[in-house]
Scaffold this motif. Structure first.
Motif, PDB file in Angstrom:
ATOM      1  N   LEU A   1     -12.403  37.734  46.740  1.00 19.55           N
ATOM      2  CA  LEU A   1     -13.657  36.860  46.910  1.00 19.55           C
ATOM      3  C   LEU A   1     -14.951  37.569  47.052  1.00 19.55           C
ATOM      4  CD1 LEU A   1     -14.269  33.665  47.901  1.00 19.55           C
ATOM      5  CD2 LEU A   1     -14.715  34.880  50.135  1.00 19.55           C
ATOM      6  N   LEU A   2     -14.784  38.937  47.748  1.00 19.86           N
ATOM      7  CA  LEU A   2     -15.957  39.602  47.649  1.00 19.86           C
ATOM      8  C   LEU A   2     -16.620  40.443  46.398  1.00 19.86           C
ATOM      9  CD1 LEU A   2     -16.190  41.874  51.148  1.00 19.86           C
ATOM     10  CD2 LEU A   2     -16.915  39.233  50.647  1.00 19.86           C
ATOM     11  N   ALA A   3     -15.424  40.319  45.431  1.00 20.12           N
ATOM     12  CA  ALA A   3     -15.882  41.050  44.185  1.00 20.12           C
ATOM     13  C   ALA A   3     -16.498  39.908  43.196  1.00 20.12           C
ATOM     14  CB  ALA A   3     -14.207  41.520  43.709  1.00 20.12           C
ATOM     15  N   GLU A   4     -15.975  38.942  43.718  1.00 16.43           N
ATOM     16  CA  GLU A   4     -16.418  37.562  42.902  1.00 16.43           C
ATOM     17  C   GLU A   4     -17.924  37.347  43.321  1.00 16.43           C
ATOM     18  OE1 GLU A   4     -14.047  33.935  42.997  1.00 16.43           O
ATOM     19  OE2 GLU A   4     -15.429  32.962  42.066  1.00 16.43           O
ATOM     20  N   VAL A   5     -18.207  37.358  44.788  1.00 20.00           N
ATOM     21  CA  VAL A   5     -19.641  37.267  45.037  1.00 20.00           C
ATOM     22  C   VAL A   5     -20.571  38.292  44.722  1.00 20.00           C
ATOM     23  CG1 VAL A   5     -20.893  37.431  47.174  1.00 20.00           C
ATOM     24  CG2 VAL A   5     -18.944  36.307  47.405  1.00 20.00           C
TER      25      VAL A   5
ATOM     26  N   LEU B   1     -22.692  42.256  51.809  1.00 22.56           N
ATOM     27  CA  LEU B   1     -21.667  41.412  51.837  1.00 22.56           C
ATOM     28  C   LEU B   1     -20.942  41.648  53.302  1.00 22.56           C
ATOM     29  CD1 LEU B   1     -20.174  42.129  48.118  1.00 22.56           C
ATOM     30  CD2 LEU B   1     -21.764  40.431  49.100  1.00 22.56           C
ATOM     31  N   GLY B   2     -21.033  40.740  54.282  1.00 22.38           N
ATOM     32  CA  GLY B   2     -20.454  40.709  55.556  1.00 22.38           C
ATOM     33  C   GLY B   2     -19.035  40.140  55.518  1.00 22.38           C
ATOM     34  N   THR B   3     -18.105  40.612  55.851  1.00 23.13           N
ATOM     35  CA  THR B   3     -16.872  40.028  56.437  1.00 23.13           C
ATOM     36  C   THR B   3     -16.642  39.739  58.027  1.00 23.13           C
ATOM     37  OG1 THR B   3     -14.499  40.059  56.103  1.00 23.13           O
ATOM     38  CG2 THR B   3     -15.637  42.115  56.077  1.00 23.13           C
ATOM     39  N   ASN B   4     -16.318  38.459  58.219  1.00 21.98           N
ATOM     40  CA  ASN B   4     -15.656  38.055  59.692  1.00 21.98           C
ATOM     41  C   ASN B   4     -14.497  38.123  59.895  1.00 21.98           C
ATOM     42  OD1 ASN B   4     -16.394  36.776  61.996  1.00 21.98           O
ATOM     43  ND2 ASN B   4     -15.617  35.136  61.227  1.00 21.98           N
ATOM     44  N   THR B   5     -13.872  39.187  59.012  1.00 15.09           N
ATOM     45  CA  THR B   5     -12.277  39.430  59.526  1.00 15.09           C
ATOM     46  C   THR B   5     -12.238  39.613  60.840  1.00 15.09           C
ATOM     47  OG1 THR B   5     -10.509  40.880  58.979  1.00 15.09           O
ATOM     48  CG2 THR B   5     -12.629  41.806  58.713  1.00 15.09           C
ATOM     49  N   SER B   6     -11.097  39.288  61.328  1.00 15.66           N
ATOM     50  CA  SER B   6     -10.738  39.406  62.847  1.00 15.66           C
ATOM     51  C   SER B   6     -10.102  40.641  63.072  1.00 15.66           C
ATOM     52  CB  SER B   6      -9.680  38.569  63.370  1.00 15.66           C
ATOM     53  OG  SER B   6     -10.069  37.051  63.163  1.00 15.66           O
ATOM     54  N   GLY B   7      -9.809  41.377  62.185  1.00 11.15           N
ATOM     55  CA  GLY B   7      -9.125  42.826  62.146  1.00 11.15           C
ATOM     56  C   GLY B   7      -8.503  43.585  60.922  1.00 11.15           C
ATOM     57  N   LEU B   8      -8.860  43.108  59.744  1.00 10.92           N
ATOM     58  CA  LEU B   8      -8.378  43.584  58.570  1.00 10.92           C
ATOM     59  C   LEU B   8      -9.232  44.857  58.230  1.00 10.92           C
ATOM     60  CD1 LEU B   8      -7.468  40.526  56.464  1.00 10.92           C
ATOM     61  CD2 LEU B   8      -5.849  41.707  58.141  1.00 10.92           C
ATOM     62  N   SER B   9      -8.802  45.757  57.405  1.00 11.19           N
ATOM     63  CA  SER B   9      -9.679  47.064  57.271  1.00 11.19           C
ATOM     64  C   SER B   9     -10.799  46.704  56.473  1.00 11.19           C
ATOM     65  CB  SER B   9      -8.688  47.844  56.373  1.00 11.19           C
ATOM     66  OG  SER B   9      -9.362  48.969  55.721  1.00 11.19           O
ATOM     67  N   ILE B  10     -12.004  46.978  56.947  1.00  8.26           N
ATOM     68  CA  ILE B  10     -13.128  46.842  55.934  1.00  8.26           C
ATOM     69  C   ILE B  10     -13.009  47.718  54.551  1.00  8.26           C
ATOM     70  CG2 ILE B  10     -15.770  46.835  55.796  1.00  8.26           C
ATOM     71  CD1 ILE B  10     -14.271  44.847  58.116  1.00  8.26           C
ATOM     72  N   GLN B  11     -12.479  49.056  54.783  1.00  9.44           N
ATOM     73  CA  GLN B  11     -12.292  49.882  53.522  1.00  9.44           C
ATOM     74  C   GLN B  11     -11.367  48.986  52.457  1.00  9.44           C
ATOM     75  OE1 GLN B  11     -10.396  53.459  54.540  1.00  9.44           O
ATOM     76  NE2 GLN B  11     -10.614  54.295  52.350  1.00  9.44           N
ATOM     77  N   ALA B  12     -10.183  48.341  52.997  1.00  5.34           N
ATOM     78  CA  ALA B  12      -9.454  47.658  51.950  1.00  5.34           C
ATOM     79  C   ALA B  12     -10.006  46.323  51.540  1.00  5.34           C
ATOM     80  CB  ALA B  12      -8.059  47.209  52.755  1.00  5.34           C
ATOM     81  N   ILE B  13     -10.829  45.683  52.372  1.00  6.10           N
ATOM     82  CA  ILE B  13     -11.522  44.437  51.961  1.00  6.10           C
ATOM     83  C   ILE B  13     -12.344  44.650  50.752  1.00  6.10           C
ATOM     84  CG2 ILE B  13     -13.210  42.531  52.635  1.00  6.10           C
ATOM     85  CD1 ILE B  13     -11.737  42.501  55.260  1.00  6.10           C
ATOM     86  N   SER B  14     -13.139  45.976  50.962  1.00  2.68           N
ATOM     87  CA  SER B  14     -14.162  46.218  50.163  1.00  2.68           C
ATOM     88  C   SER B  14     -13.416  46.917  48.870  1.00  2.68           C
ATOM     89  CB  SER B  14     -15.333  47.220  50.583  1.00  2.68           C
ATOM     90  OG  SER B  14     -14.625  48.369  50.938  1.00  2.68           O
ATOM     91  N   GLY B  15     -12.248  46.717  48.627  1.00  7.38           N
ATOM     92  CA  GLY B  15     -11.599  47.575  47.267  1.00  7.38           C
ATOM     93  C   GLY B  15     -11.952  47.232  46.130  1.00  7.38           C
ATOM     94  N   LYS B  16     -12.351  45.908  45.742  1.00  6.24           N
ATOM     95  CA  LYS B  16     -12.573  45.374  44.539  1.00  6.24           C
ATOM     96  C   LYS B  16     -14.109  45.584  44.349  1.00  6.24           C
ATOM     97  CE  LYS B  16      -8.204  43.467  43.363  1.00  6.24           C
ATOM     98  NZ  LYS B  16      -7.569  42.305  42.911  1.00  6.24           N
ATOM     99  N   VAL B  17     -14.912  45.707  45.341  1.00  6.44           N
ATOM    100  CA  VAL B  17     -16.314  45.572  45.229  1.00  6.44           C
ATOM    101  C   VAL B  17     -16.908  46.909  44.547  1.00  6.44           C
ATOM    102  CG1 VAL B  17     -18.450  45.658  46.532  1.00  6.44           C
ATOM    103  CG2 VAL B  17     -16.378  44.054  47.168  1.00  6.44           C
ATOM    104  N   LYS B  18     -17.722  46.897  43.499  1.00  5.65           N
ATOM    105  CA  LYS B  18     -18.552  48.182  42.994  1.00  5.65           C
ATOM    106  C   LYS B  18     -19.230  48.906  44.086  1.00  5.65           C
ATOM    107  CE  LYS B  18     -18.235  46.533  38.325  1.00  5.65           C
ATOM    108  NZ  LYS B  18     -18.687  44.853  38.320  1.00  5.65           N
TER     109      LYS B  18
END
Ligand SMILES: NC(=O)c1ccc[n+]([C@@H]2O[C@H](COP(=O)([O-])OP(=O)(O)OC[C@H]3O[C@@H](n4cnc5c(N)ncnc54)[C@H](O)[C@@H]3O)[C@@H](O)[C@H]2O)c1
Length: 398
Positions: free
Chosen positions: A100-104, A114-131
Protein backbone atom coordinates in the motif's frame (compact mmCIF):
# COMPACT_ATOMS: atom_id res chain seq x y z
CA UNK A 1 6.29 22.68 6.87
CA UNK A 2 2.63 23.43 7.55
CA UNK A 3 0.47 20.43 6.78
CA UNK A 4 -3.02 21.35 5.56
CA UNK A 5 -3.96 18.36 3.39
CA UNK A 6 -4.08 14.93 4.92
CA UNK A 7 -5.19 11.56 3.62
CA UNK A 8 -6.15 8.68 5.92
CA UNK A 9 -6.31 5.21 4.40
CA UNK A 10 -8.59 2.71 6.11
CA UNK A 11 -11.79 4.08 7.63
CA UNK A 12 -12.28 1.47 10.37
CA UNK A 13 -12.04 1.77 14.11
CA UNK A 14 -8.84 3.86 14.00
CA UNK A 15 -8.94 5.53 10.59
CA UNK A 16 -12.25 7.33 11.05
CA UNK A 17 -11.05 8.70 14.41
CA UNK A 18 -7.75 9.92 12.99
CA UNK A 19 -9.54 11.60 10.07
CA UNK A 20 -11.91 13.29 12.52
CA UNK A 21 -9.07 14.63 14.68
CA UNK A 22 -7.30 16.01 11.60
CA UNK A 23 -10.48 17.73 10.40
CA UNK A 24 -11.11 19.11 13.89
CA UNK A 25 -7.69 20.79 13.68
CA UNK A 26 -8.79 22.58 10.50
CA UNK A 27 -7.09 20.33 7.97
CA UNK A 28 -8.67 19.18 4.74
CA UNK A 29 -8.96 15.40 4.91
CA UNK A 30 -9.55 12.64 2.40
CA UNK A 31 -10.66 9.41 4.04
CA UNK A 32 -9.98 6.44 1.79
CA UNK A 33 -11.27 2.90 2.06
CA UNK A 34 -11.67 0.12 -0.45
CA UNK A 35 -15.12 -0.49 1.01
CA UNK A 36 -17.89 2.06 0.31
CA UNK A 37 -19.88 0.54 3.18
CA UNK A 38 -17.00 1.18 5.57
CA UNK A 39 -16.83 4.79 4.39
CA UNK A 40 -20.55 5.33 4.92
CA UNK A 41 -20.33 3.82 8.41
CA UNK A 42 -17.26 5.95 9.17
CA UNK A 43 -19.09 9.13 8.21
CA UNK A 44 -21.97 8.17 10.49
CA UNK A 45 -19.61 7.43 13.40
CA UNK A 46 -17.71 10.70 12.90
CA UNK A 47 -21.02 12.59 12.84
CA UNK A 48 -22.14 10.93 16.09
CA UNK A 49 -18.82 11.60 17.79
CA UNK A 50 -18.73 15.24 16.67
CA UNK A 51 -22.26 15.75 17.94
CA UNK A 52 -21.26 14.41 21.37
CA UNK A 53 -18.15 16.60 21.43
CA UNK A 54 -20.19 19.66 20.42
CA UNK A 55 -22.71 19.00 23.20
CA UNK A 56 -19.83 19.01 25.69
CA UNK A 57 -18.44 22.20 24.15
CA UNK A 58 -15.23 20.47 23.15
CA UNK A 59 -15.07 21.57 19.50
CA UNK A 60 -14.95 25.11 18.24
CA UNK A 61 -16.55 24.47 14.83
CA UNK A 62 -19.96 22.93 14.24
CA UNK A 63 -20.06 19.18 13.51
CA UNK A 64 -21.24 20.03 9.98
CA UNK A 65 -18.25 22.33 9.40
CA UNK A 66 -15.80 19.63 10.55
CA UNK A 67 -17.51 16.92 8.50
CA UNK A 68 -17.49 19.29 5.52
CA UNK A 69 -13.68 19.18 5.55
CA UNK A 70 -13.68 15.38 5.13
CA UNK A 71 -14.09 13.88 1.68
CA UNK A 72 -14.40 10.11 1.28
CA UNK A 73 -13.30 8.01 -1.66
CA UNK A 74 -12.58 4.39 -2.56
CA UNK A 75 -9.90 5.46 -5.06
CA UNK A 76 -6.43 5.50 -3.54
CA UNK A 77 -4.88 7.37 -6.48
CA UNK A 78 -7.52 10.11 -6.30
CA UNK A 79 -7.40 10.30 -2.50
CA UNK A 80 -3.66 10.85 -2.09
CA UNK A 81 -3.05 12.93 -5.19
CA UNK A 82 -2.40 16.19 -3.33
CA UNK A 83 -1.92 14.94 0.24
CA UNK A 84 1.03 16.35 2.16
CA UNK A 85 0.75 13.75 4.87
CA UNK A 86 -0.75 10.26 4.60
CA UNK A 87 -1.63 8.02 7.55
CA UNK A 88 -2.43 4.43 6.75
CA UNK A 89 -4.74 2.54 9.12
CA UNK A 90 -5.58 -0.59 7.10
CA UNK A 91 -5.48 -4.14 8.50
CA UNK A 92 -2.41 -5.19 10.48
CA UNK A 93 -0.79 -7.14 7.63
CA UNK A 94 2.80 -6.54 6.60
CA UNK A 95 2.32 -7.31 2.91
CA UNK A 96 -0.80 -5.19 2.67
CA UNK A 97 0.94 -2.23 4.35
CA UNK A 98 4.19 -2.67 2.42
CA UNK A 99 2.43 -2.75 -0.95
CA UNK A 100 0.00 0.00 0.00
CA UNK A 101 2.73 2.50 0.92
CA UNK A 102 4.54 1.81 -2.35
CA UNK A 103 1.29 2.46 -4.21
CA UNK A 104 0.71 5.66 -2.23
CA UNK A 105 4.22 6.83 -3.11
CA UNK A 106 3.47 6.28 -6.79
CA UNK A 107 0.41 8.57 -6.69
CA UNK A 108 1.21 11.17 -4.02
CA UNK A 109 3.41 14.28 -4.40
CA UNK A 110 7.16 13.59 -4.11
CA UNK A 111 7.61 14.98 -0.58
CA UNK A 112 4.52 13.45 1.00
CA UNK A 113 5.17 11.89 4.39
CA UNK A 114 3.92 8.34 4.80
CA UNK A 115 2.79 7.61 8.35
CA UNK A 116 1.74 4.16 9.44
CA UNK A 117 -0.58 3.52 12.36
CA UNK A 118 0.64 -0.05 12.79
CA UNK A 119 0.21 -1.40 16.31
CA UNK A 120 3.65 -2.92 16.28
CA UNK A 121 4.94 -4.10 12.89
CA UNK A 122 8.45 -3.06 11.96
CA UNK A 123 8.58 0.39 10.35
CA UNK A 124 11.69 -0.69 8.48
CA UNK A 125 9.81 -3.66 7.02
CA UNK A 126 6.70 -1.59 6.21
CA UNK A 127 8.87 0.87 4.27
CA UNK A 128 10.51 -2.02 2.39
CA UNK A 129 9.02 -1.25 -1.04
CA UNK A 130 9.01 2.55 -0.75
CA UNK A 131 11.80 4.35 -2.63
CA UNK A 132 11.91 7.44 -0.41
CA UNK A 133 12.33 5.56 2.89
CA UNK A 134 13.31 8.72 4.81
CA UNK A 135 9.66 9.84 4.54
CA UNK A 136 8.16 6.78 6.25
CA UNK A 137 7.40 6.98 9.98
CA UNK A 138 5.39 5.14 12.60
CA UNK A 139 2.54 7.25 13.94
CA UNK A 140 0.85 5.01 16.45
CA UNK A 141 -2.45 6.38 17.72
CA UNK A 142 -4.33 5.01 20.67
CA UNK A 143 -7.93 3.89 20.59
CA UNK A 144 -10.14 5.94 20.40
CA UNK A 145 -8.03 8.56 18.58
CA UNK A 146 -10.52 11.33 19.34
CA UNK A 147 -10.06 10.91 23.09
CA UNK A 148 -6.67 9.39 23.87
CA UNK A 149 -3.96 11.92 24.57
CA UNK A 150 -0.86 10.08 23.33
CA UNK A 151 0.59 9.36 19.91
CA UNK A 152 3.68 7.19 19.84
CA UNK A 153 6.27 7.96 17.19
CA UNK A 154 8.64 5.37 15.74
CA UNK A 155 11.49 6.00 13.30
CA UNK A 156 12.89 3.27 11.08
CA UNK A 157 16.64 3.12 10.53
CA UNK A 158 16.09 5.45 7.50
CA UNK A 159 13.48 7.99 8.71
CA UNK A 160 14.94 11.50 8.48
CA UNK A 161 14.78 14.27 11.09
CA UNK A 162 12.49 16.49 8.99
CA UNK A 163 9.90 13.70 8.83
CA UNK A 164 10.17 13.23 12.58
CA UNK A 165 9.83 16.97 13.27
CA UNK A 166 6.82 17.39 10.96
CA UNK A 167 5.14 14.45 12.67
CA UNK A 168 5.81 15.85 16.13
CA UNK A 169 4.45 19.24 15.04
CA UNK A 170 1.35 17.59 13.64
CA UNK A 171 0.70 15.83 16.94
CA UNK A 172 1.06 19.14 18.79
CA UNK A 173 -1.47 20.71 16.43
CA UNK A 174 -3.85 17.83 17.19
CA UNK A 175 -3.48 18.53 20.92
CA UNK A 176 -1.65 15.25 21.47
CA UNK A 177 1.40 14.41 23.53
CA UNK A 178 4.08 12.14 22.13
CA UNK A 179 6.65 9.58 23.14
CA UNK A 180 9.34 8.39 20.76
CA UNK A 181 10.15 4.70 20.79
CA UNK A 182 13.93 4.48 20.63
CA UNK A 183 13.89 1.10 18.90
CA UNK A 184 11.87 -0.29 16.01
CA UNK A 185 11.00 -3.49 17.93
CA UNK A 186 7.77 -5.49 18.01
CA UNK A 187 5.07 -3.32 19.70
CA UNK A 188 7.53 -0.43 20.10
CA UNK A 189 7.47 1.27 23.50
CA UNK A 190 3.96 1.92 24.84
CA UNK A 191 2.21 -1.34 23.98
CA UNK A 192 5.32 -3.37 24.61
CA UNK A 193 5.69 -1.97 28.11
CA UNK A 194 2.06 -2.89 28.76
CA UNK A 195 1.91 -6.28 27.10
CA UNK A 196 3.27 -8.17 30.12
CA UNK A 197 0.11 -7.15 31.96
CA UNK A 198 -1.97 -8.63 29.16
CA UNK A 199 -0.01 -11.88 29.05
CA UNK A 200 -0.23 -12.33 32.83
CA UNK A 201 -3.99 -11.77 32.93
CA UNK A 202 -4.43 -14.46 30.28
CA UNK A 203 -1.92 -16.77 31.99
CA UNK A 204 -3.76 -16.56 35.32
CA UNK A 205 -7.13 -17.10 33.67
CA UNK A 206 -5.87 -20.12 31.71
CA UNK A 207 -4.26 -21.59 34.83
CA UNK A 208 -7.63 -21.32 36.54
CA UNK A 209 -6.31 -19.04 39.29
CA UNK A 210 -9.24 -16.69 38.67
CA UNK A 211 -11.82 -16.05 35.95
CA UNK A 212 -11.79 -13.01 33.65
CA UNK A 213 -14.39 -11.15 35.71
CA UNK A 214 -12.40 -11.54 38.93
CA UNK A 215 -9.17 -10.41 37.29
CA UNK A 216 -10.94 -7.43 35.75
CA UNK A 217 -12.34 -6.58 39.19
CA UNK A 218 -8.79 -6.57 40.62
CA UNK A 219 -7.64 -4.32 37.80
CA UNK A 220 -10.51 -1.89 38.08
CA UNK A 221 -10.91 -1.66 41.82
CA UNK A 222 -7.47 -2.50 43.27
CA UNK A 223 -5.02 -1.35 40.59
CA UNK A 224 -7.34 1.48 39.56
CA UNK A 225 -7.16 1.13 35.77
CA UNK A 226 -10.10 2.33 33.69
CA UNK A 227 -10.72 -1.14 32.26
CA UNK A 228 -9.79 -4.69 33.11
CA UNK A 229 -7.63 -6.51 30.57
CA UNK A 230 -10.48 -8.69 29.31
CA UNK A 231 -12.70 -5.65 28.93
CA UNK A 232 -9.93 -4.04 26.93
CA UNK A 233 -9.38 -7.11 24.75
CA UNK A 234 -13.10 -6.97 23.92
CA UNK A 235 -13.09 -3.21 23.38
CA UNK A 236 -10.17 -3.27 20.93
CA UNK A 237 -11.03 -6.53 19.16
CA UNK A 238 -7.54 -7.72 20.05
CA UNK A 239 -8.25 -11.46 19.91
CA UNK A 240 -8.86 -10.97 16.21
CA UNK A 241 -6.14 -8.40 15.51
CA UNK A 242 -3.32 -10.04 17.48
CA UNK A 243 -3.16 -13.46 15.77
CA UNK A 244 -3.35 -11.79 12.35
CA UNK A 245 -0.56 -9.45 13.42
CA UNK A 246 1.53 -12.41 14.53
CA UNK A 247 1.59 -13.90 11.04
CA UNK A 248 3.15 -10.66 9.86
CA UNK A 249 5.60 -10.61 12.75
CA UNK A 250 6.83 -14.09 11.81
CA UNK A 251 7.32 -12.94 8.25
CA UNK A 252 9.22 -9.82 9.31
CA UNK A 253 11.49 -11.87 11.58
CA UNK A 254 12.75 -13.86 8.60
CA UNK A 255 14.35 -10.67 7.25
CA UNK A 256 14.90 -8.70 10.47
CA UNK A 257 15.68 -11.02 13.41
CA UNK A 258 16.54 -8.05 15.69
CA UNK A 259 12.94 -6.95 15.52
CA UNK A 260 12.16 -9.34 18.41
CA UNK A 261 15.10 -9.59 20.80
CA UNK A 262 13.32 -11.34 23.75
CA UNK A 263 12.66 -15.03 22.89
CA UNK A 264 10.70 -15.81 26.08
CA UNK A 265 8.31 -12.98 25.35
CA UNK A 266 7.89 -14.22 21.80
CA UNK A 267 7.09 -17.75 23.05
CA UNK A 268 4.49 -16.55 25.53
CA UNK A 269 2.75 -14.22 23.12
CA UNK A 270 2.86 -16.74 20.26
CA UNK A 271 1.28 -19.41 22.43
CA UNK A 272 -1.58 -17.13 23.44
CA UNK A 273 -2.14 -15.85 19.92
CA UNK A 274 -2.18 -19.29 18.31
CA UNK A 275 -3.73 -21.43 21.04
CA UNK A 276 -6.20 -19.05 22.63
CA UNK A 277 -6.99 -15.80 20.83
CA UNK A 278 -7.17 -17.19 17.26
CA UNK A 279 -9.61 -19.80 18.48
CA UNK A 280 -11.83 -17.16 20.07
CA UNK A 281 -11.75 -15.03 16.92
CA UNK A 282 -12.66 -18.07 14.79
CA UNK A 283 -15.69 -18.63 17.03
CA UNK A 284 -16.81 -15.02 16.52
CA UNK A 285 -15.78 -13.96 20.01
CA UNK A 286 -13.78 -10.87 19.03
CA UNK A 287 -15.51 -8.56 21.49
CA UNK A 288 -17.59 -5.48 20.80
CA UNK A 289 -17.25 -5.71 17.03
CA UNK A 290 -18.82 -9.20 16.93
CA UNK A 291 -21.21 -8.58 19.83
CA UNK A 292 -19.55 -11.12 22.15
CA UNK A 293 -16.12 -11.80 23.56
CA UNK A 294 -15.32 -12.34 27.21
CA UNK A 295 -18.47 -10.28 27.84
CA UNK A 296 -21.62 -9.65 25.77
CA UNK A 297 -22.46 -6.53 23.71
CA UNK A 298 -26.00 -6.71 22.32
CA UNK A 299 -26.27 -5.01 18.94
CA UNK A 300 -22.44 -4.78 18.79
CA UNK A 301 -22.66 -1.67 20.94
CA UNK A 302 -20.17 -1.12 23.74
CA UNK A 303 -21.64 -1.40 27.22
CA UNK A 304 -19.40 -1.36 30.26
CA UNK A 305 -19.48 -4.88 31.73
CA UNK A 306 -21.00 -5.23 35.16
CA UNK A 307 -18.24 -6.39 37.51
CA UNK A 308 -19.00 -6.75 41.23
CA UNK A 309 -16.54 -4.97 43.48
CA UNK A 310 -16.28 -7.85 46.00
CA UNK A 311 -14.54 -10.03 43.40
CA UNK A 312 -11.48 -7.77 43.67
CA UNK A 313 -10.65 -9.20 47.10
CA UNK A 314 -10.02 -12.66 45.70
CA UNK A 315 -6.60 -11.97 44.11
CA UNK A 316 -3.64 -9.92 45.37
CA UNK A 317 -2.92 -7.28 42.67
CA UNK A 318 0.83 -7.89 42.89
CA UNK A 319 0.18 -11.23 41.17
CA UNK A 320 -0.74 -9.30 38.03
CA UNK A 321 1.59 -6.38 38.52
CA UNK A 322 4.88 -8.17 39.18
CA UNK A 323 5.02 -9.75 35.67
CA UNK A 324 3.72 -6.50 34.16
CA UNK A 325 6.52 -4.57 35.84
CA UNK A 326 9.08 -7.12 34.72
CA UNK A 327 8.04 -6.78 31.07
CA UNK A 328 8.03 -2.97 31.33
CA UNK A 329 11.49 -3.14 32.88
CA UNK A 330 12.70 -5.12 29.85
CA UNK A 331 11.92 -2.07 27.68
CA UNK A 332 14.11 0.17 29.81
CA UNK A 333 16.96 -2.33 30.14
CA UNK A 334 16.96 -2.87 26.36
CA UNK A 335 16.91 0.79 25.37
CA UNK A 336 13.37 1.06 23.98
CA UNK A 337 12.56 3.93 26.32
CA UNK A 338 13.26 5.49 29.69
CA UNK A 339 11.43 4.85 32.96
CA UNK A 340 9.82 8.29 32.48
CA UNK A 341 8.62 7.53 28.93
CA UNK A 342 7.25 4.15 29.97
CA UNK A 343 5.37 5.81 32.83
CA UNK A 344 4.07 8.56 30.53
CA UNK A 345 2.88 5.95 28.00
CA UNK A 346 0.93 4.08 30.64
CA UNK A 347 -0.84 7.20 31.81
CA UNK A 348 -1.56 8.78 28.47
CA UNK A 349 -1.93 5.82 26.14
CA UNK A 350 -3.86 3.54 28.44
CA UNK A 351 -5.36 5.85 31.05
CA UNK A 352 -3.44 4.40 33.99
CA UNK A 353 -3.80 6.67 37.05
CA UNK A 354 0.00 6.65 37.44
CA UNK A 355 3.03 5.26 35.68
CA UNK A 356 3.66 1.52 35.99
CA UNK A 357 6.92 1.99 37.91
CA UNK A 358 5.06 4.24 40.36
CA UNK A 359 3.32 1.08 41.62
CA UNK A 360 6.56 -0.41 42.96
CA UNK A 361 6.29 1.26 46.40
CA UNK A 362 2.69 -0.01 46.74
CA UNK A 363 3.87 -3.64 46.82
CA UNK A 364 7.55 -3.27 47.70
CA UNK A 365 10.34 -4.46 45.42
CA UNK A 366 11.11 -7.48 47.61
CA UNK A 367 7.54 -8.79 47.26
CA UNK A 368 7.57 -8.19 43.50
CA UNK A 369 10.76 -10.23 43.12
CA UNK A 370 9.40 -12.97 45.38
CA UNK A 371 6.25 -13.24 43.20
CA UNK A 372 8.32 -13.38 40.01
CA UNK A 373 10.54 -16.12 41.42
CA UNK A 374 7.52 -18.16 42.49
CA UNK A 375 5.90 -17.78 39.08
CA UNK A 376 9.15 -18.71 37.34
CA UNK A 377 9.26 -22.00 39.28
CA UNK A 378 5.63 -22.88 38.50
CA UNK A 379 5.58 -21.62 34.88
CA UNK A 380 4.03 -23.81 32.19
CA UNK A 381 6.23 -24.55 29.14
CA UNK A 382 5.05 -21.53 27.19
CA UNK A 383 6.09 -19.16 30.00
CA UNK A 384 9.52 -20.60 30.72
CA UNK A 385 11.96 -17.77 31.33
CA UNK A 386 9.28 -15.08 30.99
CA UNK A 387 9.38 -14.29 34.71
CA UNK A 388 13.19 -14.14 35.03
CA UNK A 389 13.79 -10.98 37.06
CA UNK A 390 14.94 -8.08 34.91
CA UNK A 391 18.14 -6.32 36.10
CA UNK A 392 16.26 -3.03 36.44
CA UNK A 393 14.02 -4.59 39.10
CA UNK A 394 16.82 -6.66 40.65
CA UNK A 395 18.77 -3.42 41.25
CA UNK A 396 15.77 -1.20 42.03
CA UNK A 397 16.43 1.17 44.92
CA UNK A 398 13.25 1.87 46.85
N1 LIG B 1 -7.97 -1.16 17.05
C1 LIG B 1 -7.08 -0.60 17.84
O1 LIG B 1 -7.27 -0.43 19.06
C2 LIG B 1 -5.79 -0.09 17.25
C3 LIG B 1 -4.98 0.79 18.01
C4 LIG B 1 -3.82 1.31 17.44
C5 LIG B 1 -3.45 0.90 16.16
N2 LIG B 1 -4.23 0.02 15.45
C6 LIG B 1 -3.80 -0.35 14.10
O2 LIG B 1 -4.54 0.45 13.17
C7 LIG B 1 -4.74 -0.28 11.95
C8 LIG B 1 -6.22 -0.34 11.65
O3 LIG B 1 -6.87 -0.98 12.73
P1 LIG B 1 -8.46 -0.90 12.92
O4 LIG B 1 -8.75 -1.48 14.23
O5 LIG B 1 -8.90 0.49 12.60
O6 LIG B 1 -8.94 -1.88 11.74
P2 LIG B 1 -10.38 -2.03 11.07
O7 LIG B 1 -10.49 -3.45 10.65
O8 LIG B 1 -11.44 -1.46 11.96
O9 LIG B 1 -10.30 -1.09 9.78
C9 LIG B 1 -9.43 -1.32 8.71
C10 LIG B 1 -10.03 -0.69 7.47
O10 LIG B 1 -9.04 -0.75 6.42
C11 LIG B 1 -9.74 -0.97 5.20
N3 LIG B 1 -8.79 -1.48 4.21
C12 LIG B 1 -8.19 -2.69 4.19
N4 LIG B 1 -7.39 -2.80 3.12
C13 LIG B 1 -7.49 -1.63 2.45
C14 LIG B 1 -6.90 -1.13 1.26
N5 LIG B 1 -6.05 -1.86 0.54
N6 LIG B 1 -7.22 0.11 0.86
C15 LIG B 1 -8.11 0.85 1.57
N7 LIG B 1 -8.70 0.44 2.71
C16 LIG B 1 -8.40 -0.80 3.13
C17 LIG B 1 -10.85 -1.91 5.57
O11 LIG B 1 -11.91 -1.91 4.62
C18 LIG B 1 -11.28 -1.40 6.95
O12 LIG B 1 -12.35 -0.47 6.85
C19 LIG B 1 -4.07 -1.64 12.16
O13 LIG B 1 -2.76 -1.59 11.67
C20 LIG B 1 -4.08 -1.79 13.68
O14 LIG B 1 -3.09 -2.65 14.12
C21 LIG B 1 -5.40 -0.46 15.96
Amino acid sequence: MSIEKVAVIGSGLMGHGIAQVAAMSGQTVVLIDKSEDALAFARQKMGDSLKRLAEKGRIKDTPEAVLGRIRTTSSLADGVRDAQYVVEAVFEDINLKRNLLAEVEAHAPKDTILGTNTSGLSIQAISGKVKNKEKVIGMHWMNPPQLMKLVEIIKSNKTDDATLQTTLDLCTRYGKETVISQRDVWFFLAARARVGFSIENCAMQLAGVADHRTLDAVTRYKIGLPMGEFELLDFTGAVDIRPKGLASVEEILKEHPDYEPWPEFRNAYTYLAKEVWADMAAKGLSGVKTGKGFYEYPGKKYVKPDIPKELADKVDPVQLMAPALNAAAWCVTHGVGSVEDVNKSMRLAFGWPKGIFDYIPDYGIAKIIEVLNAKEKAAPHWLHGFYRVDPLLANWKS
